[in-house]
Design a protein around this motif. Structure first.
Motif, PDB file in Angstrom:
ATOM      1  N   SER A 187      35.560  35.827  47.743  1.00 18.32           N
ATOM      2  CA  SER A 187      35.637  35.123  46.811  1.00 18.32           C
ATOM      3  C   SER A 187      34.472  34.766  46.072  1.00 18.32           C
ATOM      4  O   SER A 187      34.482  34.723  44.836  1.00 18.32           O
ATOM      5  CB  SER A 187      36.410  33.915  47.169  1.00 18.32           C
ATOM      6  OG  SER A 187      35.611  32.970  47.678  1.00 18.32           O
ATOM      7  N   GLN A 243      33.378  37.748  43.929  1.00 17.01           N
ATOM      8  CA  GLN A 243      34.376  37.966  42.797  1.00 17.01           C
ATOM      9  C   GLN A 243      33.810  36.997  41.528  1.00 17.01           C
ATOM     10  O   GLN A 243      33.800  37.112  40.546  1.00 17.01           O
ATOM     11  CB  GLN A 243      35.846  37.550  43.147  1.00 17.01           C
ATOM     12  CG  GLN A 243      36.597  38.991  43.759  1.00 17.01           C
ATOM     13  CD  GLN A 243      38.078  38.316  44.150  1.00 17.01           C
ATOM     14  OE1 GLN A 243      38.045  37.214  44.307  1.00 17.01           O
ATOM     15  NE2 GLN A 243      38.485  39.444  44.556  1.00 17.01           N
ATOM     16  N   SER A 245      30.271  42.298  45.200  1.00 13.26           N
ATOM     17  CA  SER A 245      30.160  41.859  43.878  1.00 13.26           C
ATOM     18  C   SER A 245      30.121  43.148  42.820  1.00 13.26           C
ATOM     19  O   SER A 245      30.975  43.370  42.054  1.00 13.26           O
ATOM     20  CB  SER A 245      29.183  40.915  43.337  1.00 13.26           C
ATOM     21  OG  SER A 245      29.080  40.832  41.865  1.00 13.26           O
ATOM     22  N   TYR A 275      33.211  45.244  43.547  1.00 12.00           N
ATOM     23  CA  TYR A 275      34.377  44.467  42.940  1.00 12.00           C
ATOM     24  C   TYR A 275      34.255  44.974  41.213  1.00 12.00           C
ATOM     25  O   TYR A 275      35.229  45.170  40.734  1.00 12.00           O
ATOM     26  CB  TYR A 275      34.104  43.037  43.066  1.00 12.00           C
ATOM     27  CG  TYR A 275      35.135  42.351  42.420  1.00 12.00           C
ATOM     28  CD1 TYR A 275      36.655  42.483  42.631  1.00 12.00           C
ATOM     29  CD2 TYR A 275      34.972  41.681  41.291  1.00 12.00           C
ATOM     30  CE1 TYR A 275      37.557  41.586  41.962  1.00 12.00           C
ATOM     31  CE2 TYR A 275      35.814  40.929  40.538  1.00 12.00           C
ATOM     32  CZ  TYR A 275      37.269  40.877  41.025  1.00 12.00           C
ATOM     33  OH  TYR A 275      38.029  40.100  40.128  1.00 12.00           O
TER      34      TYR A 275
END
Lengths: 458, 589, 255
Positions: free
Chosen positions: A94, A97, A116, A119
């Protein structure tokens, strides 16, 4: 992004509607009766296809992309920190993100940066997949449906068939909900029992409840998950509630259906409805702020030691909550007893009391029993009153003046507590599953009784 | 059987004993019924009035008006006039300084802290905002309305016991004596005070005896266990425990006896401390807190400036609660009373409660954030539950073939209606948060869960409404060549709509008051920001009620009561709309 | 002096439901040990009037009764009269058979039990048997007294209800279209029973069937729009009606 795509699908669908309608009008050459279906139905048929295809793709791909990205990133986090617990992996993902979306993360390090970046890549790819498939699907649907417009095409029948399918799908949501409930509860419950090495007996019959204190490397201590104190506490509070609610509710129903004048009824029925409409959190507040101190001080006065979170207070207030439930259900079944039976009894010279006791109540008995069962199941599943007014410690006692805890209280404590979600979920969902089974059983029995009763008098 | 002629006797005179008995049984049943309805009514009245009583303490908020000097050097040393610079200035220090200036004689760290606690910690921030919005104020001295803290507010509303004014009969002689002050009254005033203290001693003695009785129960229990003990070790252990209890009991009994002796004796001075009621003497502008009372004289310490001499005009005040049992200290009482005498305190209607967001400080906390959260949640619930519910009802009522599968759907819906709400919360937690990745604490998640919960109610109501439309309407539409679907949407649905809406509103009202499932999906977190959409973290009204009721501050009890009133007001409005719809549009066929 | 003492004597009876007048100024003398039939088109007030005789209308909130109804010379609407006692004396049988959801025995024993007519179990057994015999159903049910009353056929149920009414030893039996829910064979059995009952009770029967009135009654009253149009011997009414409305009705022109 999803909002934009939803809007796009909607716009395409509407455009398709007008195009198909126009085409149909053009084909008919100004003679509407030449068409099998009115132009609007051609438009509607096209609209439905475009919208359903677009929305279907959108939902499916969103869920799929979400699932794919989460699992990929989680496995990356796992590879990066194999020893960390699952919850930390979740936190890392999380954070990553957040970093990718330019929000504030709790921490930033190499692993997070790497995830990251990954992502961002994945999200980019998925966005294009989404746009292409959703827009493409919708456009194809548009093209195909435009071509079907013809004089003989039964657009109305076909759109109605689709609408019918949609209606049926909505009805099936009820089943999906049940499947979702049962599925999620069973999944966690089985996990939990596996954690206990299948000592289900320890859960059902053990007398020590302290599930989180015995957690050791993900394994639960089977000696600390005995739910008997919870079941006993729930039962005690529920029984106290029924002792309050059944006589009051039943006598109120009898009075309202057979004795009360219209004026009394006009006043008492709304009063009971108000009582039924008050949120349970308000009852909880009433129990904790007003009733509990009243009982504690009253107990002090006469030398009784009443805990401020006693089962008595929680049960009493829950009983008040159940009164309108019992009274309105009983009122229904008492009123359903045919007037002919009452007339028969009055015609023999019986008083109202005799008629009620010996004719009406025996006839209404199945309905009343099911009302009581439903009230009982309602009380077992009630949460807020007990969370606010009953105890939190698992205490196995038969003394109603002491604090006891209930199944629902423990679920709330486990889920809202500080323990990581994965550990707490096991016992919480298992309790939830137990609760679901018990209430379901009672409802099924109650409904069966009611159905048989209805068949008797309808 | 005998001949049947008028064996029943006269109807006018034949009321025999048996009949009277039967009539009595009837009266009894009727009485039970009335008692039951009375009990339900009483419970409702008790519930509502207990909420109202709490809420009544949140109707107004208190402001303390103090002159505050907005010194340029402190606030904007460079004279920039820039609002941002001004916002960053130490207004909190300024507020404290203002309070210190108002009460120059209050010294000592804890006393000062008590003083600062008179105004809310939010007051300084509000002052900063005011000044930053109107920079011309810098350099002036203005009278500013500082928001009072919850302690001040509740003291003024009488929550911490009343401060009663006793009427003094004699003249008072004040003699400073080192740190303390000696007081003598020519009247009987201090013996009245002493009597009050003694009365309290008696009560204390009684509770001490009750405690001793509890210890004695323990003694007996452990003795019994010792008797029953199977091993010698257990026997000894229990005996030891019993002995310890007995010792405690005896100490308590001694204490009680001592208290009773002191209470009943005519003579003897009593020391006053945090556990006894407080006596405050007001002489001119100075206040004295009594530490020791005797029949004729008393000893105390001054709070504020002190003037010696003899006074005919003085006041004696007594608090109902000892200092330990209330949030407001004696120093604070004196300060508040002085402010009140100076006319610096005002109470105004508490608009803030309706317009501000949640806060840890009770005097700053408001309901607006939760109300907006409830709005978003209900929006999601409605836009999911209403269309799905109506469509499902149409299918089941108008199109579904009668077979095992539709029977199953029907049983399913009935059972879902009775599933405990907390189970829906668990469903939301594991499926919508876990699998579909709906954001935690968001109205979207809450709305979905509540929609699933409300669905059975709406489907059942909608089916009943559709069923109530007579078949003749359908026959008429089908007879002119409309399809089944056209019949349903053009004729049946419009006629059933009032009933469907009524059911929907009732379902929504239930959902609005629902708490447990929302707690499961994390809507119980402390959220300050007002949610701007369905995916932002939010709280809702009932959860706000639950959270506030859990806070230890007394002021939150009042806020909880007020929040409940707001929630109930919404429910009343929704139900009123439902009743209106039913009355206005319901048709009997 | 009257030749025959009338059992029921109604004088200027008026009945209102809220503001609607259902019975307009009806006076009638009903004799003991006879079957009196009330006939008339539906909604004419015959059932309403019947229900005044044992004050069954008391159970309807909006119903008001004016005028006098005397039974054995006593005003049954007198304040001192307890309707419960009245109904023990004036039994009633309803349109649809309405046995209680209890055993056949308990159905019949219900009245004697609440009124305390039996001193012992054997006494009660005797009363039940007697009532079932008089209700002409004993032979059909004597072997299954414990079976539920709702399990009988329609005709049997109605005879059970008659037996139930007889068990409280009434003096008058009111019957509100007792055969309307029965098939012809069951109707014939019940009609036969009514004829037997005449020897012990005065029977008042409401019926919509003129043939039935002609078969079972000695006296007939014709109601129309809340008025008692004509009252007299059944034979006279059916062969030589005085009022044109009665004639229209029995010849089938109104109704």
């Amino acid at each position: 992004m999803s909002a934009v795509l939803t809007a796009l699908v909607f716009i395409l669908a509407i455009a398709s509607f007008f195009m198909a309608r126009f085409r149909a009008q053009a084909i008919s050459g100004g003679v509407p009766s030449a068409l099998h279906s009115r132009p609007s139905y051609h438009g509607f048929f096209s609209f439905l296809w475009v919208f359903l295809v677009g929305a279907g793709f959108l939902i499916t791909i969103s869920v799929a992309s979400n699932w794919h990205m989460t699992s990929t990133l989680l496995s990356m986090a796992e590879d990066g920190l194999p020893d960390a617990p699952y919850i930390e992996h979740q936190l890392i993902v999380s954070d990553a993100q957040a970093l990718a979306e330019g929000r504030i993360a709790s921490k930033s390090d190499d692993l997070r940066q790497a995830i990251s970046a990954r992502y961002a890549d994945l999200a980019n790819v998925w966005i294009w997949v989404k746009v292409t498939l959703v827009a493409g699907g919708a456009l194809i649907a548009m093209g195909v449906t435009q071509r079907t417009v013809s004089l003989t095409w039964r657009a109305r029948n076909h759109s109605e068939a689709i609408v019918r399918l949609v209606l049926a799908a909505m009805a099936i949501i009820a089943i999906l909900t049940t499947i979702g409930i049962v599925g999620s509860l069973i999944f966690e419950t089985l996990n939990f029992f596996e954690n206990l090495d299948w000592r289900i007996d320890k859960y059902l019959f053990g007398t020590t409840w302290s599930p989180l204190s015995g957690v050791n490397e993900g394994k639960m201590d089977a000696d600390k998950v005995g739910a008997i104190p919870l079941f006993a506490g729930t039962l005690m509070i529920t029984l106290i509630a029924m002792v309050v609610a059944v006589p009051v509710g039943l006598f109120a129903a009898i009075y309202l259906s057979d004795f009360a004048s219209r004026r009394v009824r006009a006043f008492a029925k709304p009063m009971l409805e108000i009582l039924a409409g008050i949120p349970t959190v308000v009852y909880g507040f009433f129990a904790a702020i007003t009733v509990a101190p009243l009982f504690r001080n009253g107990g002090d006065m006469i030398g009784l030691n009443i805990a401020s979170e006693s089962a008595l207070v929680a049960g009493l207030v829950m009983g008040i909550m159940i009164i309108p439930f019992i009274s309105s259900l009983s009122d229904d079944v008492i009123n359903a007893v045919p007037q002919a039976l009452r007339d028969g009894s009055y015609g023999l010279g019986a008083t109202k009391a005799e008629t009620i006791r010996q004719v009406v109540l025996p006839a209404a008995l199945p309905g009343i029993v099911s009302a009581v069962l439903l009230g009982f199941s309602r009380a077992v599943g009630e949460t807020m009153i007990v969370v606010m007014a009953a105890g939190q410690g698992a205490n196995l006692t038969a003394n109603p003046f002491e604090a006891v805890t209930t199944v629902t209280v423990q679920i709330v404590m486990l889920i809202t507590g500080d323990t990581e979600a994965d550990t707490a979920a096991g016992p919480a969902f298992t309790l939830g599953f137990t609760l679901f089974c018990v209430t379901l059983l009672m409802n099924v029995i109650a409904q069966r009784i009611v159905r048989r009763y209805r068949e008797l008098y309808d | 059987m005998s001949e049947i002629t008028s064996h029943h006797g006269s109807l006018l005179t034949g009321n025999d004993r048996r009949l009277k008995q039967r009539r009595r049984a009837e009266t009894r049943l009727k009485t039970y019924g009335i008692a039951a309805i009375g009990a339900a009514g009483l419970a409702l009245v008790a519930l509502l009035s207990s909420v109202m009583v709490q809420a009544s303490k949140a109707v107004t908020e208190t402001y303390v008006t103090l002159p505050v000097t907005l010194d340029t050097v402190e606030i904007d040393p460079n004279g920039t006039g820039d609002p941002k610079t001004i916002l960053r200035a130490d207004f909190s220090g300024l507020t404290k300084a203002t309070l210190r200036n108002q009460f120059p004689t209050i010294k000592g760290r804890s006393e000062k802290r008590a003083l600062y606690d008179l105004v809310s910690s939010g007051a300084a921030f509000e002052l900063a905002q005011k000044v930053s919005e109107d920079t011309s104020l810098v350099g002036q001295t203005i009278d500013y309305d500082f928001l009072a803290s919850d302690v001040t507010d509740l003291y003024l509303k009488g929550v911490f016991g009343e401060v009663r004014q006793l009427t003094p009969h004699g003249t008072l002689q004040v003699e400073p004596d080192g740190k303390t002050v000696q007081l003598t009254s020519s009247g009987n005033d201090f013996s009245v005070a002493l009597a009050q203290v003694k009365k309290q001693l008696l009560i204390k003695a009684k509770t001490t005896r009750a405690k001793a009785a509890l210890q004695n129960n323990g003694v007996e229990e452990f003795r019994r266990r010792a008797e029953m003990a199977e091993t010698e070790k257990d026997h000894q252990k229990n005996l030891k425990l019993a002995a310890a209890r007995a010792k405690k009991r005896d100490t308590l009994l001694d204490q009680a006896a001592d208290l009773e002796r002191r209470a009943t004796g005519n003579e003897g001075a009593e020391e006053l401390d945090d556990d006894t009621v407080s006596f405050l003497v007001k002489v001119g502008n100075s206040w004295i807190k009594l530490t020791r009372v005797d029949t004729q004289r008393a000893e105390g310490i001054a709070i504020g400036p002190l003037s010696a001499g003899t006074f005919a005009n003085w006041g004696l005040m007594v608090t109902d609660l000892p200092e330990n049992a209330r949030k407001v200290s004696d120093t604070q009482i004196v300060a508040i009373e002085q402010l009140r005498d100076a006319g610096a305190i005002k109470q105004v209607f508490n608009w803030r409660f309706f317009t501000s967001r949640d806060s840890r400080e009770p005097e700053l906390a408001g309901i607006w954030g939760a109300a907006v959260g409830s709005f978003w949640t209900m929006l999601v619930t409605f836009s999911l539950a209403f269309p799905i519910g109506v469509m499902a009802a149409i299918y089941l009522e108008e199109f579904a073939p009668k077979n095992k599968f539709t029977d199953f759907i029907e049983i399913n819906i009935n059972n879902l209606a009775a599933v405990p709400s907390i189970v829906f919360g668990l469903l939301g937690l594991s499926v919508f948060l876990g699998v579909f990745g709906v954001p935690r604490s968001a109205p979207l998640a809450g709305g979905i869960v509540l929609a699933l919960m409300t669905l059975p109610t709406i489907i059942i109501a909608a089916r009943a409404a559709i069923k109530a439309v007579p078949p003749s309407i359908r026959d008429a539409a089908l007879g002119v060549g409309a399809s089944r679907l056209q019949t349903t949407f053009h004729h049946v649905l419009p006629l059933a709509m009032p009933g469907i809406l009524t059911g929907t509103i009732i379902g929504m009202a239930q959902a609005l008051g629902e708490t447990a499932p929302l707690i499961m999906i994390g809507m119980v977190a402390f959220i300050v920001d007002i949610p701007g959409g369905i995916t932002e973290s939010a709280s809702v009204l009932p959860v706000q009620v639950f959270r506030w009721s859990d806070f230890p501050e007394r002021a939150f009890e009042a806020k909880t009561g007020a929040a409940i009133c707001v929630l109930l007001a919404f429910l009343v409005i929704m139900n009123a709309i439902a009743i209106f719809l039913r009355r206005r549009f319901e048709r009997r066929w | 002096m009257e030749q025959i003492q009338s059992k029921i004597s109604a004088k200027n009876v008026q009945v209102f439901y809220d503001d609607n007048q259902a019975i307009k100024d009806v006076s009638v003398e009903i004799e003991d040990k006879t079957v009196t039939a009330f006939i008339g088109p539906s909604g004419c007030g015959k059932s309403t009037f019947l229900r005044c005789i044992n004050r069954m209308n008391d159970t309807i909130d909006v119903c008001r009764v004016q005028g006098d109804i005397l039974i054995d010379g006593e005003d049954i609407y007198d304040k001192r009269v307890d309707p419960v006692q009245l109904r023990a004396k004036v039994g009633m049988v309803f349109q649809k058979p309405n046995p209680f959801p209890k055993s056949i025995y308990d159905n019949v024993a219900y009245g004697p039990r609440i009124h305390g007519l039996a001193k012992s179990k054997t006494d009660l057994d005797h009363i039940v048997e007697q009532a079932l015999r008089r209700g002409a159903i004993w032979d059909e049910v004597k072997d299954r007294l414990d079976a539920p009353g709702t399990g009988l056929s329609g005709g049997q149920q109605q005879r059970l209800c008659i037996a139930r009414a007889i068990a409280t030893e009434p003096e008058i039996l009111l019957m509100d279209e007792p055969c309307s829910a029965l098939d012809p064979i069951a109707t014939a059995q019940v009609e036969e029973l009514i004829d037997e009952l005449r020897t012990r009770y005065s029977v008042v029967i409401v019926t919509h069937s003129m043939q039935q009135a002609a078969r079972v009654s000695q006296k007939t009253a014709f109601f129309h729009l809340g008025n008692l149009v004509e009252y007299g011997d059944t034979a006279t009414i059916f062969t030589n009606p005085q009022d044109p409305r009665t004639e229209s009705y029995i010849t089938g022109r109104i109704g």
